[in-house]
Design a protein around this motif. Sequence first.
Motif, short mmCIF file in Angstrom:
data_model
loop_
_atom_site.label_atom_id
_atom_site.label_comp_id
_atom_site.label_asym_id
_atom_site.label_seq_id
_atom_site.Cartn_x
_atom_site.Cartn_y
_atom_site.Cartn_z
N TRP A 321 0.74 -1.18 -0.04
CA TRP A 321 0.04 -0.09 -0.19
C TRP A 321 0.69 1.22 0.07
O TRP A 321 0.68 2.16 -0.54
CB TRP A 321 -0.75 -0.15 1.24
N LEU A 322 1.93 1.27 0.72
CA LEU A 322 2.96 2.16 0.78
C LEU A 322 3.28 2.91 -0.57
O LEU A 322 3.45 3.87 -0.68
CB LEU A 322 3.98 2.04 1.56
N ARG A 323 3.58 1.70 -1.47
CA ARG A 323 4.00 2.15 -2.89
C ARG A 323 2.86 3.10 -3.44
O ARG A 323 3.17 3.87 -4.25
CB ARG A 323 4.43 0.93 -3.65
N GLN A 324 1.76 3.05 -3.12
CA GLN A 324 0.49 3.69 -3.86
C GLN A 324 0.24 4.96 -3.01
O GLN A 324 -0.08 5.81 -3.62
CB GLN A 324 -0.42 2.80 -3.76
N HIS A 325 0.79 4.94 -1.87
CA HIS A 325 0.46 6.18 -0.88
C HIS A 325 1.75 6.48 0.02
O HIS A 325 1.71 6.36 1.34
CB HIS A 325 -0.56 5.86 0.11
N PRO A 326 2.73 7.14 -0.75
CA PRO A 326 4.12 7.08 0.06
C PRO A 326 3.86 8.19 1.16
O PRO A 326 4.90 8.16 1.80
CB PRO A 326 4.99 7.41 -1.03
N ASP A 327 3.00 9.16 0.90
CA ASP A 327 3.08 10.31 1.89
C ASP A 327 1.89 10.08 2.92
O ASP A 327 1.31 10.98 3.63
CB ASP A 327 2.80 11.57 1.17
N ASP A 328 1.53 8.89 3.27
CA ASP A 328 0.41 8.73 4.09
C ASP A 328 1.23 8.48 5.80
O ASP A 328 1.66 7.44 5.88
CB ASP A 328 -0.33 7.38 3.86
N ALA A 329 1.04 9.48 6.50
CA ALA A 329 1.73 9.68 7.63
C ALA A 329 1.06 8.25 8.60
O ALA A 329 1.92 7.94 9.44
CB ALA A 329 1.30 10.82 8.53
N ARG A 330 -0.31 8.02 8.59
CA ARG A 330 -0.65 6.91 9.30
C ARG A 330 -0.04 5.58 8.99
O ARG A 330 0.11 4.64 9.59
CB ARG A 330 -2.33 6.92 9.41
N LEU A 331 0.01 5.33 7.64
CA LEU A 331 0.41 4.11 7.17
C LEU A 331 1.99 3.84 7.47
O LEU A 331 2.29 2.73 7.98
CB LEU A 331 0.25 4.19 5.42
N LEU A 332 2.47 4.95 7.35
CA LEU A 332 4.01 4.87 7.99
C LEU A 332 4.12 4.70 9.36
O LEU A 332 5.24 3.83 9.76
CB LEU A 332 4.88 6.25 7.60
N LYS A 333 3.32 5.14 10.18
CA LYS A 333 3.15 4.86 11.60
C LYS A 333 2.98 3.48 11.93
O LYS A 333 3.45 2.96 12.67
CB LYS A 333 2.28 5.90 12.19
N ALA A 334 1.74 3.31 11.31
CA ALA A 334 1.26 1.62 11.52
C ALA A 334 2.43 0.51 11.14
O ALA A 334 2.76 -0.33 11.71
CB ALA A 334 0.31 1.37 10.29
N LEU A 335 3.25 1.02 9.95
CA LEU A 335 4.43 0.09 9.61
C LEU A 335 5.44 0.16 10.60
O LEU A 335 5.89 -0.87 10.98
CB LEU A 335 4.99 0.43 8.05
N GLY A 336 5.72 1.07 11.24
CA GLY A 336 6.55 1.43 12.29
C GLY A 336 6.02 0.50 13.38
O GLY A 336 7.14 -0.14 13.91
N ARG A 337 4.81 0.50 14.01
CA ARG A 337 4.51 -0.17 14.84
C ARG A 337 4.68 -1.63 14.57
O ARG A 337 5.19 -2.32 15.54
CB ARG A 337 3.03 0.10 15.22
N MET A 338 4.43 -2.30 13.58
CA MET A 338 4.33 -3.60 13.13
C MET A 338 5.88 -4.11 13.23
O MET A 338 6.04 -5.17 13.71
CB MET A 338 3.83 -3.99 11.84
N CYS A 339 7.04 -3.28 12.63
CA CYS A 339 8.20 -3.62 12.50
C CYS A 339 8.87 -3.66 13.97
O CYS A 339 9.68 -4.68 14.16
CB CYS A 339 9.20 -2.52 11.93
N ILE A 340 8.33 -2.64 14.88
CA ILE A 340 8.75 -2.91 16.29
C ILE A 340 8.36 -4.11 16.86
O ILE A 340 9.23 -4.87 17.62
CB ILE A 340 8.10 -1.96 17.39
N ARG A 341 7.18 -4.73 16.76
CA ARG A 341 6.64 -5.97 17.00
C ARG A 341 7.51 -7.06 16.49
O ARG A 341 7.71 -8.12 17.26
CB ARG A 341 5.10 -6.40 16.88
N GLN A 342 8.18 -7.01 15.49
CA GLN A 342 8.94 -8.06 14.73
C GLN A 342 10.37 -7.52 15.07
O GLN A 342 11.26 -8.31 14.41
CB GLN A 342 8.77 -8.08 13.39
N ARG A 343 10.74 -6.84 15.97
CA ARG A 343 12.10 -6.56 16.31
C ARG A 343 12.80 -6.02 15.04
O ARG A 343 13.98 -6.21 15.24
CB ARG A 343 12.83 -7.51 17.04
N LEU A 344 12.20 -5.35 14.08
CA LEU A 344 13.03 -4.79 13.09
C LEU A 344 13.31 -3.43 13.41
O LEU A 344 12.83 -2.45 12.70
CB LEU A 344 12.05 -5.03 11.68
N TRP A 345 14.19 -3.11 14.16
CA TRP A 345 14.54 -1.95 14.67
C TRP A 345 14.91 -0.77 13.76
O TRP A 345 14.48 0.16 13.64
CB TRP A 345 15.57 -1.97 15.69
N GLY A 346 15.51 -0.95 12.76
CA GLY A 346 16.18 -0.10 11.81
C GLY A 346 15.05 0.39 10.94
O GLY A 346 14.68 1.44 10.91
#
Length: 394
Positions: A321-346
């Motif tokens: 979805w991000l490739r279609q909506h690269p400037d969506d702040a909520r989508l970026l924040k949601a990805l950050g949260r999911m990456c934290i759960r997976q310990r993908l810190w970077g």
Amino acid sequence: MRGLFWIVALCGLAVAVALGARYNDGYVLVVFPPWRAEVSLNLFIIALLTLFFVLYAGTRALAVTFGLPKRVREYRAQRQRESAGLVFQDAVRLLFEGRFGQALKKATEAHGAGTAPGLSALIAARAAQRMREPEKQQYWLEHAKTDDPRTEAATLMLDAEMANEARRFDEALAALEKLQGKQGRHIAALRLELRARQGVGDWDGVLKLARQLVKRDALPVEVVSEIRTQAHLGNIAKRVADQGKLTTYLRTVPEDERGRRVVLAAARALVALGAEAEAQKLIESVLDAVKNEEWQPELVAIYGRLTNNEQTARIAKAEGWLRQHPDDARLLKALGRMCIRQRLWGKAQSYLEASLSVAPSQQGHLELARLFDQLDRAEEANKHYRASALLDAR
């Protein structure tokens, strides 16, 4: 031209009569012993005609004289009817002018005079209702029902309309049910029933009526859309405590009725019930199908908070979805949260910082601060805690 023709015809007839009398030598012999009289035929005809006209005039005069009292009574009755008709017209006019007290008075006079008693009672009932006098309103409604059988349908319609306005929706439905049993339901009755069912919270009935009115092109598209949305929201709220009923209901909602608010309410209800798998399927099906102008960032925010065991698959889906909506702040924040759960810190740090660069938010700073806490980067964590507090203070 027509008058001239009759004048010529009468003149010709007079000439013909004169000529006929001139050449007529006949006579009439009248014998009444011991008398005997002989008169010309012309004089006899004239005397006979004169006698006929005298008798006719006398008879008419007697008829007019003896019929005068009856004609006077009929004239007075006609005048009374005309006067009562004017009073009835005044009642209608005053009702539409909003002068309800005078309308009630005139309608009462018209009803007392027997002018359209059923309609007069209906006008009086409406005026009494506008004046907030329920006793008079009910009195006149009862008269409207009994005084003229032809106004029964109109009485039931007015009764339902006034019950809706008074928020007595059960009474409105009862009146409309009687109307349906007698004359069926037309568009105006369906609209009244729609309002009543909205009032009692019968959302299944509201959806059924809305679809009927759409087929008859009886409501604007925007109004129908809002009615359907409210009905679906009401049905979701009724089933919010039962996952089975909620998921079953959501499967019955047509695609064209799954608006933004309906899907958002459904996703929130599913998450609240712990049905995260169902919520995930719903959100993914909606966001995969929407166009750019219909994108729903609120659903993305819920998607990022899901905690079931499909984090990796969800990250991949969200990155698509991000490739279609690269400037969506909520989508970026949601990805950050999911990456934290997976310990993908970077990746988590990168997505959260990108979200803040697009639209600074308190939650974004808090997520980034918690990330730095987990990485033992206290100074950077405190920086984002302070930024979050400053946004909260605003």
